[in-house]
Design a protein around this motif. Sequence first.
Motif, PDB file in Angstrom:
ATOM      1  N   SER A  77       0.808  -1.226   0.000  1.00 41.90           N
ATOM      2  CA  SER A  77       0.000   0.000   0.000  1.00 41.90           C
ATOM      3  C   SER A  77       0.840   1.275   0.000  1.00 41.90           C
ATOM      4  CB  SER A  77      -0.969  -0.001   1.187  1.00 41.90           C
ATOM      5  OG  SER A  77      -0.256  -0.100   2.418  1.00 41.90           O
ATOM      6  N   GLN A  78       1.829   1.371   0.890  1.00 44.23           N
ATOM      7  CA  GLN A  78       2.598   2.615   0.975  1.00 44.23           C
ATOM      8  C   GLN A  78       3.427   2.852  -0.288  1.00 44.23           C
ATOM      9  OE1 GLN A  78       2.228   4.983   3.284  1.00 44.23           O
ATOM     10  NE2 GLN A  78       0.591   3.644   4.021  1.00 44.23           N
ATOM     11  N   LYS A  83       1.084   4.071  -3.029  1.00 40.41           N
ATOM     12  CA  LYS A  83       0.692   5.474  -2.843  1.00 40.41           C
ATOM     13  C   LYS A  83       1.834   6.417  -3.211  1.00 40.41           C
ATOM     14  CE  LYS A  83      -1.803   6.679   0.716  1.00 40.41           C
ATOM     15  NZ  LYS A  83      -2.275   6.848   2.117  1.00 40.41           N
ATOM     16  N   ARG A  84       3.051   6.069  -2.831  1.00 38.27           N
ATOM     17  CA  ARG A  84       4.191   6.924  -3.183  1.00 38.27           C
ATOM     18  C   ARG A  84       4.376   6.990  -4.700  1.00 38.27           C
ATOM     19  NH1 ARG A  84       6.745   4.282   1.157  1.00 38.27           N
ATOM     20  NH2 ARG A  84       7.834   2.896  -0.306  1.00 38.27           N
ATOM     21  N   ILE A 119       2.112   6.429  -7.055  1.00 38.42           N
ATOM     22  CA  ILE A 119       1.007   7.189  -7.637  1.00 38.42           C
ATOM     23  C   ILE A 119       1.269   8.692  -7.503  1.00 38.42           C
ATOM     24  CG2 ILE A 119      -1.445   7.785  -7.333  1.00 38.42           C
ATOM     25  CD1 ILE A 119      -1.836   4.807  -6.437  1.00 38.42           C
ATOM     26  N   SER A 120       1.813   9.086  -6.395  1.00 40.43           N
ATOM     27  CA  SER A 120       2.060  10.513  -6.156  1.00 40.43           C
ATOM     28  C   SER A 120       3.276  11.041  -6.909  1.00 40.43           C
ATOM     29  CB  SER A 120       2.259  10.763  -4.655  1.00 40.43           C
ATOM     30  OG  SER A 120       1.085  10.441  -3.928  1.00 40.43           O
ATOM     31  N   LYS A 175       0.314   5.630 -12.957  1.00 46.56           N
ATOM     32  CA  LYS A 175      -0.514   6.142 -11.860  1.00 46.56           C
ATOM     33  C   LYS A 175      -1.918   5.526 -11.918  1.00 46.56           C
ATOM     34  CE  LYS A 175       1.689  10.754 -11.772  1.00 46.56           C
ATOM     35  NZ  LYS A 175       2.166  10.899 -10.388  1.00 46.56           N
ATOM     36  N   ILE A 200      -3.593   2.864  -9.171  1.00 44.54           N
ATOM     37  CA  ILE A 200      -4.838   3.193  -8.463  1.00 44.54           C
ATOM     38  C   ILE A 200      -5.777   1.986  -8.509  1.00 44.54           C
ATOM     39  CG2 ILE A 200      -6.957   4.574  -8.621  1.00 44.54           C
ATOM     40  CD1 ILE A 200      -5.132   6.944  -9.441  1.00 44.54           C
ATOM     41  N   LEU A 243      -4.280  -0.761  -6.300  1.00 41.02           N
ATOM     42  CA  LEU A 243      -4.407  -0.413  -4.884  1.00 41.02           C
ATOM     43  C   LEU A 243      -5.815  -0.729  -4.391  1.00 41.02           C
ATOM     44  CD1 LEU A 243      -3.247   0.766  -2.292  1.00 41.02           C
ATOM     45  CD2 LEU A 243      -3.743   3.065  -3.171  1.00 41.02           C
ATOM     46  N   ILE A 286      -7.848   4.686   2.219  1.00 41.76           N
ATOM     47  CA  ILE A 286      -7.569   4.624   0.782  1.00 41.76           C
ATOM     48  C   ILE A 286      -8.658   5.355  -0.004  1.00 41.76           C
ATOM     49  CG2 ILE A 286      -7.366   3.077  -1.208  1.00 41.76           C
ATOM     50  CD1 ILE A 286      -4.903   3.178   0.574  1.00 41.76           C
ATOM     51  N   PHE A 327      -7.878   8.917   0.106  1.00 36.82           N
ATOM     52  CA  PHE A 327      -6.782   9.201  -0.818  1.00 36.82           C
ATOM     53  C   PHE A 327      -7.314   9.350  -2.238  1.00 36.82           C
ATOM     54  CE2 PHE A 327      -3.387   7.236  -3.578  1.00 36.82           C
ATOM     55  CZ  PHE A 327      -2.501   8.300  -3.542  1.00 36.82           C
ATOM     56  N   VAL A 329      -1.515  14.563  -7.180  1.00 38.20           N
ATOM     57  CA  VAL A 329      -0.601  13.462  -7.477  1.00 38.20           C
ATOM     58  C   VAL A 329       0.150  13.709  -8.786  1.00 38.20           C
ATOM     59  CG1 VAL A 329      -1.852  11.718  -6.156  1.00 38.20           C
ATOM     60  CG2 VAL A 329      -2.466  12.125  -8.564  1.00 38.20           C
TER      61      VAL A 329
END
Length: 435
Positions: free
Chosen positions: A174-175, A178-179, A181-182, A190, A194, A197, A214, A217, A229
């Motif tokens: 997960s982390q 997210k990183r 994607i950002s 990206k 998504i 995720l 999530i 987010f 993002v």
Amino acid sequence: MSELHRKALTVPGSGKTISRKALSRQSSAASSRATSRQNSRANSRIGSRVNTDDEGDLSDETNFSSVAGELSTFDELPEPGQDWQDVLGDLIERICDRKKSSYQGREEAFAGYISILSTKYAKEEIVFKKSEIVDSTLRSIKSGRSEKEALLAAKALGLTIITDPTEDVYDKVSQMFKRTISDHESLLLKSALIHHLGAAAFYGGATTVETEGIMNFFLEIVESDGHNVGAGDDAGVVTAALEEWGFLCTQLEDAEEITADSIDALVEQLDSSEVSVQVAAGENIALLYEKSYTEAEEDELDDPNEAGKKWVQRYQPYGRTEALKETLAGLSSGSRRYLSKRNKKTQRSAFGDILHSLDDPLKGPRYSEALDRNGAVKGSRITVRVHKTGVLRVDKWWKLLRLQHLRRLLGGGFLNHWVENPVIFESLSLFVEQF
């Protein structure tokens, strides 16, 4: 019962889980086919195309999918006559042994792995190497030599999660997802992450609190039109965030608070210039109206025979429903001149359907009041043909959003996973209507 399986077994709106006995009754026809396939598993052969006869035929008498585009499917298939299990084993070795592979070799291995896992339920074949597969895909996503390698690795990881949905996957990915994607420059990656995720949260052991995190987010991506993002005004990224927000929302038993927090952002996206964004937002709005109803409690029944049949609206999802209906009515006319004929058709069909659901949220998508030849109301017109023997009828928005998620990830091969993968079967809870 673990939270993962409890959530998968829960029927939205009912507050109840499906018993194993009830599931057994639902799946009697499906399980017999699964058993026969499993008994012949060792002798299975791959022809020129994996599992062609088992693909699902989806129809709503007009157009099934209202989303613009699905994730790519790759067709790096084994030679005719090869055992798919042996080929898959070789591909896994190539994926995991990074020291002996170039990035082009990894691309080829990921593509072959994707082609098999999209249409075959291969838990037995990947389970002992799963940790190494996940590690290798994460490395390619984080530092792949090409965008293609990263995209293929992301797809391979999503299929691994859905093939063997264990409760440790979400924490592992997960982390990093997210990183990426950002921070990653690739808009395609990206969007892909998504979607994956969403799968990791749903099938990979996320708690309710983590799932809502999530969803927040994803909602921030929507509210910022992708700018937060690094994907400002990118329709693909915003659409993906909307789609996966709705998919995860189908899990929530009580959606009142999250409805209050999100409905304004969803309504605002109806003004988007992109049809895919509009439709994804509209489908989520329809879902929230559907989820505002739950089964009546015993003291709310006028007649004991109403048990399980009477539903009660617990709250108003949006304070300006009549104004929202006017907006939906305008969109259902498909009158925007700049739209292509295809997009106008999609817009008219989708928003006519969503508007109808706001008038009666319990009737679900593609509901028809017309009578069939027997004089009965046709009801939901979205069906999934199952191996030429029957159909699955998709009569709720939560079912449609889950089905669309599986179609994005698995394509036509989702029926094999639905029959053989218990978590996926239980998450849809569809009944087969025999021909």
